[in-house]
Design a protein around this motif. Structure first.
Motif, PDB file in Angstrom:
ATOM      1  N   ASP A   1       0.830  -1.206   0.000  1.00 11.03           N
ATOM      2  CA  ASP A   1       0.000   0.000   0.000  1.00 11.03           C
ATOM      3  C   ASP A   1       0.866   1.259   0.000  1.00 11.03           C
ATOM      4  O   ASP A   1       0.561   2.236  -0.701  1.00 11.03           O
ATOM      5  CB  ASP A   1      -0.918   0.024   1.227  1.00 11.03           C
ATOM      6  N   VAL A   2       1.937   1.243   0.782  1.00  7.44           N
ATOM      7  CA  VAL A   2       2.808   2.425   0.869  1.00  7.44           C
ATOM      8  C   VAL A   2       3.483   2.692  -0.475  1.00  7.44           C
ATOM      9  O   VAL A   2       3.543   3.846  -0.933  1.00  7.44           O
ATOM     10  CB  VAL A   2       3.858   2.251   1.977  1.00  7.44           C
ATOM     11  N   PHE A   3       3.963   1.645  -1.127  1.00  8.85           N
ATOM     12  CA  PHE A   3       4.636   1.844  -2.407  1.00  8.85           C
ATOM     13  C   PHE A   3       3.646   2.180  -3.523  1.00  8.85           C
ATOM     14  O   PHE A   3       4.041   2.722  -4.554  1.00  8.85           O
ATOM     15  CB  PHE A   3       5.484   0.629  -2.768  1.00  8.85           C
ATOM     16  N   THR A   4       2.366   1.877  -3.329  1.00  7.44           N
ATOM     17  CA  THR A   4       1.332   2.329  -4.264  1.00  7.44           C
ATOM     18  C   THR A   4       0.952   3.772  -3.967  1.00  7.44           C
ATOM     19  O   THR A   4       0.705   4.568  -4.883  1.00  7.44           O
ATOM     20  CB  THR A   4       0.093   1.423  -4.162  1.00  7.44           C
ATOM     21  N   LEU A   5       0.913   4.122  -2.702  1.00  5.03           N
ATOM     22  CA  LEU A   5       0.642   5.496  -2.278  1.00  5.03           C
ATOM     23  C   LEU A   5       1.715   6.451  -2.788  1.00  5.03           C
ATOM     24  O   LEU A   5       1.417   7.561  -3.254  1.00  5.03           O
ATOM     25  CB  LEU A   5       0.583   5.543  -0.749  1.00  5.03           C
ATOM     26  N   LEU A   6       2.973   6.017  -2.691  1.00 13.00           N
ATOM     27  CA  LEU A   6       4.131   6.839  -3.045  1.00 13.00           C
ATOM     28  C   LEU A   6       4.979   6.060  -4.046  1.00 13.00           C
ATOM     29  O   LEU A   6       6.026   5.500  -3.697  1.00 13.00           O
ATOM     30  CB  LEU A   6       4.930   7.183  -1.786  1.00 13.00           C
ATOM     31  N   PRO A   7       4.545   5.997  -5.311  1.00 18.89           N
ATOM     32  CA  PRO A   7       5.154   5.051  -6.257  1.00 18.89           C
ATOM     33  C   PRO A   7       6.381   5.559  -6.993  1.00 18.89           C
ATOM     34  O   PRO A   7       7.038   4.781  -7.690  1.00 18.89           O
ATOM     35  CB  PRO A   7       4.018   4.808  -7.251  1.00 18.89           C
ATOM     36  N   PHE A   8       6.683   6.837  -6.867  1.00 16.55           N
ATOM     37  CA  PHE A   8       7.750   7.406  -7.678  1.00 16.55           C
ATOM     38  C   PHE A   8       9.111   7.210  -7.002  1.00 16.55           C
ATOM     39  O   PHE A   8       9.199   7.004  -5.796  1.00 16.55           O
ATOM     40  CB  PHE A   8       7.500   8.894  -7.927  1.00 16.55           C
ATOM     41  N   ALA A   9      10.157   7.281  -7.796  1.00 18.08           N
ATOM     42  CA  ALA A   9      11.515   7.112  -7.267  1.00 18.08           C
ATOM     43  C   ALA A   9      12.018   8.439  -6.716  1.00 18.08           C
ATOM     44  O   ALA A   9      13.043   8.969  -7.140  1.00 18.08           O
ATOM     45  CB  ALA A   9      12.443   6.589  -8.348  1.00 18.08           C
ATOM     46  N   ASN A  10      11.280   8.983  -5.749  1.00 18.21           N
ATOM     47  CA  ASN A  10      11.640  10.277  -5.170  1.00 18.21           C
ATOM     48  C   ASN A  10      12.413  10.112  -3.873  1.00 18.21           C
ATOM     49  O   ASN A  10      12.257   9.121  -3.163  1.00 18.21           O
ATOM     50  CB  ASN A  10      10.388  11.110  -4.887  1.00 18.21           C
ATOM     51  N   THR A  11      13.219  11.112  -3.582  1.00 17.89           N
ATOM     52  CA  THR A  11      13.949  11.171  -2.320  1.00 17.89           C
ATOM     53  C   THR A  11      13.631  12.484  -1.620  1.00 17.89           C
ATOM     54  O   THR A  11      13.098  13.420  -2.228  1.00 17.89           O
ATOM     55  CB  THR A  11      15.463  11.059  -2.556  1.00 17.89           C
ATOM     56  N   LEU A  12      13.958  12.559  -0.345  1.00 17.75           N
ATOM     57  CA  LEU A  12      13.715  13.770   0.434  1.00 17.75           C
ATOM     58  C   LEU A  12      14.906  14.721   0.303  1.00 17.75           C
ATOM     59  O   LEU A  12      16.061  14.302   0.433  1.00 17.75           O
ATOM     60  CB  LEU A  12      13.487  13.423   1.904  1.00 17.75           C
ATOM     61  N   ALA A  13      14.605  15.984   0.058  1.00 17.76           N
ATOM     62  CA  ALA A  13      15.649  16.992  -0.115  1.00 17.76           C
ATOM     63  C   ALA A  13      15.386  18.157   0.828  1.00 17.76           C
ATOM     64  O   ALA A  13      14.248  18.617   0.965  1.00 17.76           O
ATOM     65  CB  ALA A  13      15.685  17.489  -1.559  1.00 17.76           C
TER      66      ALA A  13
ATOM     67  N   THR B   1      12.023  37.591   6.299  1.00 19.79           N
ATOM     68  CA  THR B   1      13.447  37.432   6.618  1.00 19.79           C
ATOM     69  C   THR B   1      13.764  36.148   7.379  1.00 19.79           C
ATOM     70  O   THR B   1      14.932  35.867   7.646  1.00 19.79           O
ATOM     71  CB  THR B   1      13.928  38.628   7.452  1.00 19.79           C
ATOM     72  N   ASP B   2      12.739  35.368   7.729  1.00 23.88           N
ATOM     73  CA  ASP B   2      12.982  34.117   8.454  1.00 23.88           C
ATOM     74  C   ASP B   2      13.880  33.188   7.643  1.00 23.88           C
ATOM     75  O   ASP B   2      13.761  33.086   6.407  1.00 23.88           O
ATOM     76  CB  ASP B   2      11.658  33.399   8.746  1.00 23.88           C
ATOM     77  N   GLN B   3      14.782  32.485   8.332  1.00 23.31           N
ATOM     78  CA  GLN B   3      15.611  31.453   7.719  1.00 23.31           C
ATOM     79  C   GLN B   3      15.015  30.099   8.097  1.00 23.31           C
ATOM     80  O   GLN B   3      14.915  29.763   9.278  1.00 23.31           O
ATOM     81  CB  GLN B   3      17.053  31.563   8.201  1.00 23.31           C
ATOM     82  N   VAL B   4      14.618  29.336   7.090  1.00 22.22           N
ATOM     83  CA  VAL B   4      13.842  28.122   7.325  1.00 22.22           C
ATOM     84  C   VAL B   4      14.426  26.977   6.493  1.00 22.22           C
ATOM     85  O   VAL B   4      14.761  27.165   5.314  1.00 22.22           O
ATOM     86  CB  VAL B   4      12.361  28.326   6.932  1.00 22.22           C
ATOM     87  N   THR B   5      14.538  25.800   7.103  1.00 22.88           N
ATOM     88  CA  THR B   5      14.903  24.600   6.348  1.00 22.88           C
ATOM     89  C   THR B   5      13.626  23.871   5.966  1.00 22.88           C
ATOM     90  O   THR B   5      12.814  23.518   6.822  1.00 22.88           O
ATOM     91  CB  THR B   5      15.809  23.673   7.165  1.00 22.88           C
ATOM     92  N   VAL B   6      13.452  23.664   4.666  1.00 21.73           N
ATOM     93  CA  VAL B   6      12.242  23.059   4.112  1.00 21.73           C
ATOM     94  C   VAL B   6      12.604  21.694   3.538  1.00 21.73           C
ATOM     95  O   VAL B   6      13.549  21.586   2.746  1.00 21.73           O
ATOM     96  CB  VAL B   6      11.641  23.937   3.000  1.00 21.73           C
ATOM     97  N   VAL B   7      11.874  20.654   3.897  1.00 23.34           N
ATOM     98  CA  VAL B   7      12.055  19.365   3.248  1.00 23.34           C
ATOM     99  C   VAL B   7      10.954  19.196   2.211  1.00 23.34           C
ATOM    100  O   VAL B   7       9.786  19.519   2.442  1.00 23.34           O
ATOM    101  CB  VAL B   7      12.036  18.192   4.250  1.00 23.34           C
ATOM    102  N   THR B   8      11.330  18.738   1.039  1.00 26.65           N
ATOM    103  CA  THR B   8      10.393  18.427  -0.026  1.00 26.65           C
ATOM    104  C   THR B   8      10.903  17.190  -0.740  1.00 26.65           C
ATOM    105  O   THR B   8      11.859  16.547  -0.288  1.00 26.65           O
ATOM    106  CB  THR B   8      10.237  19.622  -0.981  1.00 26.65           C
ATOM    107  N   ASN B   9      10.281  16.817  -1.840  1.00 31.50           N
ATOM    108  CA  ASN B   9      10.826  15.700  -2.613  1.00 31.50           C
ATOM    109  C   ASN B   9      11.739  16.240  -3.713  1.00 31.50           C
ATOM    110  O   ASN B   9      11.650  17.400  -4.103  1.00 31.50           O
ATOM    111  CB  ASN B   9       9.712  14.812  -3.177  1.00 31.50           C
ATOM    112  N   ASP B  10      12.631  15.395  -4.204  1.00 30.02           N
ATOM    113  CA  ASP B  10      13.646  15.867  -5.144  1.00 30.02           C
ATOM    114  C   ASP B  10      13.042  16.317  -6.474  1.00 30.02           C
ATOM    115  O   ASP B  10      13.637  17.135  -7.182  1.00 30.02           O
ATOM    116  CB  ASP B  10      14.719  14.806  -5.363  1.00 30.02           C
ATOM    117  N   TYR B  11      11.856  15.828  -6.813  1.00 36.61           N
ATOM    118  CA  TYR B  11      11.179  16.285  -8.028  1.00 36.61           C
ATOM    119  C   TYR B  11      10.808  17.761  -7.907  1.00 36.61           C
ATOM    120  O   TYR B  11      11.074  18.563  -8.815  1.00 36.61           O
ATOM    121  CB  TYR B  11       9.940  15.424  -8.270  1.00 36.61           C
TER     122      TYR B  11
END
Length: 660
Positions: free
Chosen positions: A481-493, A563-573
């Motif tokens: 189910d998880v690999f169907t939910l998130l099927p793309f070859a993405n990584t966290l950036a 002016t805030d400095q923020v670290t954002v995680v997203t997918n590599d796409y």
């Protein structure tokens, strides 16, 4: 437990030939080599032999295969028109083994090296925890393996288990495991007692009558903050550690020294200029494709193979890396002068291809096929490789169990978690659109919070709604189910951004469908620790208001300042500008993006098991699946939503929100 027993895989391996190591003897670390030298041992027993001139050494190497033991699918420009692409199977460990064996047979004085991040990234690691990777790696029997940051994803105990698989049979392949700047504490899994150290700083190999020292280095800060090593495991400065061990080997008479690093290409180039006595750097971590000819085939090389730089004394240092995911085998040739310095280097990065080529879902035939074959035959960087049969048998063996084991349960949803893109759009197959009209999709929201937890460093997470593909009905959640939910070859950036840039990228995400004919609503943003009011009836730049941030670990929300400095995680796409997130691309190109190479589906599994279920890194899948609930309504990123017609979409009491 989901790894096969050692006895089962040993039985399989016993029936097939194991790839032998290069014809070289080796002594690992300090103690054995120091003792041999002190005793004046002969060179064949580990003592140095520095005589002779014109010595030639070949290094065959890979890095960052990330449990990609099966073949991948690729798209290449193989023709004169750069708009015409060809689909072809690429890589896979059976092709890696076959290519290395072919190159071994054509060269003398060969060493085989793996520059780290062998594990995590596909379901093969999720299910077998490194056993499948170790089994195929042992078909090569690498002369040295350097630890990468992802080797620590299941902490020191998980790494120790993987290394146990790698060196399970003392009578067969024994791979030296390196990490000069990795210092486990005594009594921990990697250093269980004074006589047992699973990780050594270097290995010296006797090749063609010459002693070659190989020093391993892992990327220190990234491993500490983005993986899960024990707090007691130290990670020392890479450059200082490298010079210390170069000096030690040089004092022993070893004058041919290779750094095997998991430290990123640009870092390797910078480090080489600060060192004395290193001849070559074989690297990993940045997944860098080298070889300028690859640009002709629609790929994006970062520099020449090899890349030539100079050390502090002006001596040549040759730097290489071999891309990622079992797709490339690097072949580096080094020539040494009488003083032990590199006098020249050359080489070829071999992209491993299958033998079937398609265009528009139809196999090429006739003249079109012959044109592709002729181009490949004339291009040293492109190799059609028949997979090694013995290694393919191992992959097939594990693949059979993948189909069974991916039904393993990793969570249990307490309620339907509705899929949605734009609030109220009606993408869900199990929820009425009126359940999502006020705040959007429940499962996208949960995925965003999972990203935030598994990033380790980020303050907030931003995810595109279209990157999440299915509803999760109430009840059991399986690995499949998880690999169907998130099927793309993405990584966290992870991206380092200002508040103004975050505001801009949110506006871009909505503009990608609101202001563009036939634009994709999959761009609609979902976030964790970031929330807003959205009015689609307003023009670009004025749609988002009342944007608030809650720093990771904090409980209070506050207004997001430009002016805030923020670290954002997203997918590599998205980090590359996908779905119209142009500011993400700008930040990435500005050098403010770090790809964690954490597979996003694996990250979601780890979130369910560890963050929700309380499992420790490296634990087997929990027997009792943890409960998976929607996030609180106040934590949804879209707090109020006005549609393109200017209508405020409020919750419908007859169709209550899942989060209520």
């Amino acid at each position: 437990m989901f790894g096969k027993s050692c006895s089962l895989i040993a039985a399989l391996i016993a029936a097939i030939s194991i790839g032998s190591s290069a014809a070289a003897s080796g002594l690992m670390g300090d103690t054995a080599l120091d003792a041999a030298l002190a005793a004046g041992g002969p060179s064949g027993e580990g003592g140095p032999n520095t005589g002779g001139s014109g010595f030639h050494l070949t290094l065959l190497h890979i890095n960052d295969h990330h449990s990609h033991i099966e073949a991948n699918s690729g798209e290449l420009v193989l023709g004169g028109d750069d708009s015409v692409t060809v689909d072809v199977e690429t890589g896979g460990f059976p092709r890696v083994v076959a290519e290395i064996e072919a190159l071994r047979s054509r060269n003398a004085n060969v060493l085989t090296l793996h520059a780290g991040d062998a594990v995590t990234g596909t379901i093969y690691y999720s299910l077998f925890k490194g056993e499948a990777d170790a089994s195929v790696m042992n078909q090569v029997c690498f002369d040295a393996f350097e630890l990468g940051n992802h080797e620590f994803d299941d902490s020191d105990a998980g790494l120790a288990q993987f290394l146990g698989y790698l060196n399970a049979d003392p009578g067969s392949c024994q791979t030296p495991v390196l990490g000069a700047n990795v210092v486990p504490a005594l009594g921990t899994p990697l250093h269980p007692d004074a006589a047992t150290e699973l990780v050594r700083p270097y290995v010296v190999k006797e090749v063609g009558g010459e002693s070659v020292g190989i020093i391993g280095l892992d990327i220190a800060h990234k491993t500490k903050v983005s993986s899960s090593p024990l707090d007691s495991t130290q990670f020392l400065d890479e450059t200082e550690t490298a010079q210390r061990y170069i000096d030690r080997l040089t004092a022993m008479g070893v004058d041919k020294i290779v750094l095997l690093t998991h430290y990123q290409y640009e870092n390797d180039l910078a480090m080489a200029a600060k060192l004395r006595g290193v001849d070559a750097i074989v690297g990993g971590d940045s997944h860098t494709l080298l070889g300028e000819r690859f640009a002709d085939f629609g790929l994006n090389p970062a520099g020449p193979y090899p890349t030539r730089v100079r050390d502090l004394d002006g001596n040549l240092v040759c730097v290489v890396q071999a891309w990622q995911y079992s797709d490339v085998v690097g072949e580096l040739h080094l020539n040494f002068d009488e003083a032990g310095h590199v006098s020249g280097c050359s080489g070829t990065p071999h992209l491993l291809l299958g033998d079937t080529f398609e265009r528009d879902d139809a196999a090429l035939e006739g003249a079109d096929l012959q044109a592709v074959l002729d181009l490949i035959a004339a291009t040293p960087e492109l190799d059609i490789v028949e997979p090694d049969a013995a290694t393919q048998s191992i992959v097939d063996y594990y693949a059979q169990d993948v189909e069974v084991l991916k039904t393993s349960l990793v969570g249990r949803a307490t309620e339907n978690l509705c899929l949605e893109r734009i609030p109220g759009q009606g993408r869900s197959s199990i929820c009425d659109a009126r359940m999502t009209q006020a705040n959007g999709g429940d499962i996208q929201q949960l995925v965003a919070y999972a990203y935030l937890e598994r990033s380790f460093e980020a303050d907030v997470a931003i995810q595109n709604g279209g990157g999440v593909r299915i509803d999760i009905p109430a009840g059991d959640i399986s690995i499949n189910d998880v690999f169907t939910l998130l099927p793309f070859a993405n990584t966290l950036a992870n991206l380092r951004m200002t508040g103004a840039e975050i505001r801009q990228v949110l506006e871009e995400a909505v503009s990608a469908f609101q202001d563009v004919e036939d634009g994709s609503t999959g761009a609609y943003p979902y976030a964790a620790n970031l929330r807003w009011d959205l009015d689609l009836s307003q023009p670009f730049g004025s749609r988002f208001s009342n944007i608030e941030i809650r720093r990771k670990g904090a409980t209070e929300w506050s207004a997001l300042a430009d002016t805030d400095q923020v670290t954002v995680v997203t997918n590599d796409y998205l980090a590359a500008g996908g779905d119209g997130y142009a500011t993400f691309e700008t930040v990435s190109e500005d050098g403010r993006m770090v790809d964690t190479y954490i597979d996003y589906a694996q990250g979601f599994i780890d979130y369910l098991q560890q963050d929700l279920g309380g499992a420790a890194a490296g634990d087997p899948i929990l027997a009792a699946p943890p409960q998976v609930m929607p996030v609180a309504c106040s934590d949804y990123s879209t707090q109020t939503f006005i549609d393109a017609e200017g209508q405020l979409q409020l919750p419908d009491p007859a169709y209550p929100r899942v989060c209520e």
